[in-house]
Enzyme design. Structure first.
Site, PDB file in Angstrom:
ATOM      1  N   THR A 125      -1.405  -6.619   9.593  1.00 47.34           N
ATOM      2  CA  THR A 125      -1.842  -6.041   8.320  1.00 47.34           C
ATOM      3  C   THR A 125      -3.067  -5.140   8.465  1.00 47.34           C
ATOM      4  OG1 THR A 125      -3.266  -7.922   7.783  1.00 47.34           O
ATOM      5  CG2 THR A 125      -0.967  -8.066   7.078  1.00 47.34           C
ATOM      6  N   ASP A 126      -3.307  -4.375   7.399  1.00 46.41           N
ATOM      7  CA  ASP A 126      -4.518  -3.566   7.334  1.00 46.41           C
ATOM      8  C   ASP A 126      -5.583  -4.356   6.553  1.00 46.41           C
ATOM      9  OD1 ASP A 126      -3.837  -3.343   4.627  1.00 46.41           O
ATOM     10  OD2 ASP A 126      -3.118  -1.287   4.824  1.00 46.41           O
ATOM     11  N   LEU A 127      -6.658  -3.724   6.193  1.00 49.66           N
ATOM     12  CA  LEU A 127      -7.752  -4.426   5.498  1.00 49.66           C
ATOM     13  C   LEU A 127      -7.349  -5.002   4.148  1.00 49.66           C
ATOM     14  CD1 LEU A 127     -10.734  -2.025   6.267  1.00 49.66           C
ATOM     15  CD2 LEU A 127     -10.308  -4.304   7.217  1.00 49.66           C
TER      16      LEU A 127
END
Length: 148
Positions: A26-28
């Site tokens: 995932t990203d942030l």
């Protein structure tokens, strides 16, 4: 490849590969980073080929060649998030002497999260396209999806 270890399975002509979204995917914001869908699809294709009896590693080590992607058209439809269980559904849609086209969709339950049209070309160690092994063509033919 030891297919007893393969986590996927065939359901008719479609190959199903289950995976879970981990933090590293995932990203942030906790949404799957776009490039990781290609990784998920690559794992599913490798598993599908192994279950079909295609030994990519042996072909590569014997100097015959390997598959390389010539084209990947991907459409993102809905976000997948940390902890989601996804299924990558793959099906062979076209077979040619040096290439195979595969349609893949990443599903969360009944929702299509992403889908792609993949063209994989068999290439010699020099990087030039060449005919894929005849035995592979024979294994692919009964798995070829005919229809929508």
């Amino acid at each position: 490849m030891d297919v007893s270890f393969a986590p996927g399975r065939f359901a008719g002509l479609e190959h199903h590969f289950v995976l879970r979204v981990y933090f590293e995917d995932t990203d942030l914001s906790g949404v799957v980073y776009h490039a990781n869908y290609l990784r998920f699809m690559e794992r599913a294709r490798s598993d599908m080929l192994a279950l079909a009896g295609i030994d990519q590693r042996a072909a590569h080590e014997a100097g015959e060649g390997a598959y390389a992607l010539r084209e990947a058209n991907i459409r993102y439809r809905a976000p997948a998030r940390l902890g989601d269980e996804l299924v990558v559904v793959s099906r062979l849609v076209r077979l040619r002497p040096a290439a195979v086209d595969i349609h893949q969709r990443v599903m969360r339950d009944v929702t299509i999260v992403a889908e792609a049209e993949i063209e994989a070309v068999f290439v010699a160690p020099s990087g030039r396209p060449r005919r894929q092994p005849a035995a592979w063509m024979e294994r692919f033919t009964p798995l070829l999806f005919k229809g929508n």
